[in-house]
Design a protein around this motif. Sequence first.
Motif, mmCIF file in Angstrom:
data_model
loop_
_atom_site.group_PDB
_atom_site.id
_atom_site.type_symbol
_atom_site.label_atom_id
_atom_site.label_comp_id
_atom_site.label_asym_id
_atom_site.label_seq_id
_atom_site.Cartn_x
_atom_site.Cartn_y
_atom_site.Cartn_z
ATOM 1 N N PHE A 326 -75.398 19.335 11.529
ATOM 2 C CA PHE A 326 -75.939 20.439 10.749
ATOM 3 C C PHE A 326 -74.806 21.121 9.983
ATOM 4 N N PRO A 327 -75.003 21.413 8.704
ATOM 5 C CA PRO A 327 -73.961 22.100 7.931
ATOM 6 C C PRO A 327 -73.617 23.452 8.543
ATOM 7 N N ALA A 328 -72.315 23.742 8.621
ATOM 8 C CA ALA A 328 -71.863 24.998 9.220
ATOM 9 C C ALA A 328 -70.652 25.516 8.455
ATOM 10 N N ARG A 329 -70.488 26.857 8.456
ATOM 11 C CA ARG A 329 -69.349 27.487 7.796
ATOM 12 C C ARG A 329 -68.638 28.389 8.776
ATOM 13 N N GLY A 330 -67.320 28.242 8.874
ATOM 14 C CA GLY A 330 -66.518 29.048 9.777
ATOM 15 C C GLY A 330 -65.191 29.410 9.150
ATOM 16 N N TYR A 349 -86.033 25.593 13.699
ATOM 17 C CA TYR A 349 -87.107 24.646 13.978
ATOM 18 C C TYR A 349 -88.190 24.687 12.883
ATOM 19 N N LEU A 350 -87.966 25.530 11.884
ATOM 20 C CA LEU A 350 -88.892 25.601 10.755
ATOM 21 C C LEU A 350 -88.503 24.575 9.701
ATOM 22 N N ASP A 351 -89.320 24.464 8.668
ATOM 23 C CA ASP A 351 -88.980 23.617 7.521
ATOM 24 C C ASP A 351 -87.867 24.325 6.746
ATOM 25 N N LEU A 352 -86.703 23.683 6.674
ATOM 26 C CA LEU A 352 -85.531 24.303 6.055
ATOM 27 C C LEU A 352 -85.291 23.832 4.628
ATOM 28 N N ASN A 353 -86.242 23.121 4.069
ATOM 29 C CA ASN A 353 -86.112 22.629 2.693
ATOM 30 C C ASN A 353 -86.813 23.577 1.732
ATOM 31 N N LEU A 354 -86.082 24.582 1.276
ATOM 32 C CA LEU A 354 -86.621 25.546 0.332
ATOM 33 C C LEU A 354 -86.048 25.274 -1.050
ATOM 34 N N PRO A 355 -86.900 25.018 -2.040
ATOM 35 C CA PRO A 355 -86.423 24.642 -3.379
ATOM 36 C C PRO A 355 -85.481 25.672 -4.006
ATOM 37 N N ALA A 360 -79.692 24.313 4.017
ATOM 38 C CA ALA A 360 -79.548 25.235 5.148
ATOM 39 C C ALA A 360 -78.208 25.034 5.844
ATOM 40 N N ARG A 361 -77.630 26.140 6.328
ATOM 41 C CA ARG A 361 -76.385 26.042 7.074
ATOM 42 C C ARG A 361 -76.278 27.250 8.002
ATOM 43 N N VAL A 362 -75.429 27.114 9.015
ATOM 44 C CA VAL A 362 -75.195 28.212 9.945
ATOM 45 C C VAL A 362 -73.812 28.789 9.701
ATOM 46 N N LEU A 363 -73.654 30.015 10.095
ATOM 47 C CA LEU A 363 -72.379 30.714 9.965
ATOM 48 C C LEU A 363 -71.869 31.033 11.361
ATOM 49 N N TRP A 364 -70.670 30.516 11.706
ATOM 50 C CA TRP A 364 -70.073 30.823 13.009
ATOM 51 C C TRP A 364 -69.602 32.264 13.016
ATOM 52 N N SER A 365 -69.872 32.962 14.127
ATOM 53 C CA SER A 365 -69.545 34.386 14.179
ATOM 54 C C SER A 365 -68.535 34.721 15.274
ATOM 55 N N ASN A 366 -68.895 34.567 16.541
ATOM 56 C CA ASN A 366 -68.000 34.974 17.621
ATOM 57 C C ASN A 366 -68.000 33.959 18.754
ATOM 58 N N GLU A 379 -78.075 31.089 8.099
ATOM 59 C CA GLU A 379 -78.054 31.969 6.935
ATOM 60 C C GLU A 379 -79.445 32.024 6.290
ATOM 61 N N PHE A 380 -79.793 33.176 5.747
ATOM 62 C CA PHE A 380 -81.072 33.397 5.069
ATOM 63 C C PHE A 380 -82.268 33.105 5.987
ATOM 64 N N LYS A 381 -82.119 33.387 7.275
ATOM 65 C CA LYS A 381 -83.192 33.009 8.207
ATOM 66 C C LYS A 381 -84.507 33.720 7.904
ATOM 67 N N GLU A 382 -84.447 34.952 7.366
ATOM 68 C CA GLU A 382 -85.694 35.651 7.036
ATOM 69 C C GLU A 382 -86.469 34.902 5.956
ATOM 70 N N SER A 383 -85.764 34.244 5.048
ATOM 71 C CA SER A 383 -86.444 33.488 3.991
ATOM 72 C C SER A 383 -87.227 32.322 4.569
ATOM 73 N N TYR A 384 -86.663 31.669 5.580
ATOM 74 C CA TYR A 384 -87.378 30.556 6.221
ATOM 75 C C TYR A 384 -88.591 31.069 6.995
ATOM 76 N N GLN A 385 -88.455 32.280 7.580
ATOM 77 C CA GLN A 385 -89.603 32.886 8.258
ATOM 78 C C GLN A 385 -90.731 33.156 7.269
ATOM 79 N N HIS A 386 -90.392 33.812 6.139
ATOM 80 C CA HIS A 386 -91.415 34.160 5.155
ATOM 81 C C HIS A 386 -92.090 32.908 4.606
#
Length: 424
Positions: A326-330, A349-355, A360-366, A379-386
């Motif tokens: 999975f793409p990740a940024r740290g 676990y949602l459909d992460l293919n938003l035009p 989709a990628r995750v951001l490492w935090s702590n 990142e942008f998880k609320e957009s995938y929810q909507h």
Amino acid sequence: MGTSIELKIGGVSLSYAKNNMGIDFGYLFQEGDESNRRMDGIDYEYYEDHPELHADLLDHEAVFVRPLARMLPRLRLLKFTIETARAEYEAIVAEATETQSYVAPSGANLPFLSFDEYCDLVCRYPLASLAAGYLEREEEAKGRLKTDKDFDRVPWAENSDMFWSEVSYFSAKLAILSAESMLNVFALNSDNLVVDVVWEFGPLVHAGWESRESFQPGVRRKQKVLIATEGASDVRIIKRSLDILRPDIADFFNFVDVDERHHFWGTGNLVKFAEGLLRIDVHNKVLFVFDNDAEGVGAYRKLEALNLPPNMRSMVLPSLEELRNFPARGPEGFSVADINGRAAAIECYLDLNLPAYPPARVLWSNYKADIDAWQGALEFKESYQHHFYDQSPEALRMGPYDATKLVKLLDVLIAEAALVSPSV
């Protein structure tokens, strides 16, 4: 003479009671399963002569009806499986062997069928193929089944000598297990999956033995499982997914009301909630669900250390192959990582293919020292929810929305819920 009530499948009687409800089988059915069926014992000539009593006839013919295929998931959640049917059959064989109550019609003692042989015999004759016409002579009533010698190797049943048709002979000789176990055995023949299971309660209510209110579809309170999650989005996503993708068992689950706010926000509060339930000795069935990230795994381990009672279980969202690269940024830039156990919140676990969005990628935090793993977030998880909430039920079930990962999540959650035992 009284009035009987029966649970049947394809004319085969699975449970019988007289002048009372007997076993409450309402949990096998759901809202929308009530119907009307023509039944023996109803004087249809009388109703033809009195058309003004049509509403009374409908009450008289009232049944709950549901295809066997749509009943199986409900049985699984209540721990009724083919293995519980095996144990039940073997107990019957052991008792019959000990009491020597079985003597074959030929006069010779024959070995009882093994459970696998018994299942083969039950499934040898599809339910839809059994003749139901009334025949007075016993040998004629047996129909084509009279030449099958395996019937002589089934343990004796209380109703073994009560039959008047091929289907009633089949029922009397082979339907010797509980209704739930018989349904699992019948399901081994795929031809039987489309056959309706019918609970004929109308005559009993019409005769005044029980009130109509006594017959309600749906899971009973003690059979339900409370799903407790870290956040409101988990509740909303899981609940909507069950309602749309697993509607045949959605009524088995209760959720904390999140319309206003979530009462146990975060992993720490969810663990405290579990500790509180343990202290007050709650008897409800509860399943605690944690995200598949570093914080969720850490909280899950804390909860497991509490030695939860059988009516409580905890789980982490399932690790999936789709989340291993999975793409990740740290701090060191972009990479591809396995985010299972580190950053897989429910939005992953949602459909992460938003035009309109980049991949989709995750951001490492702590860093979480207690489990030696980095915590990340999508990142942008609320957009995938909507995007998920905006989808129609048809889009979720049939596409174009990709619900593959959601289905895998639900299957694991349902399997875990099936392992939660009712409080003794």
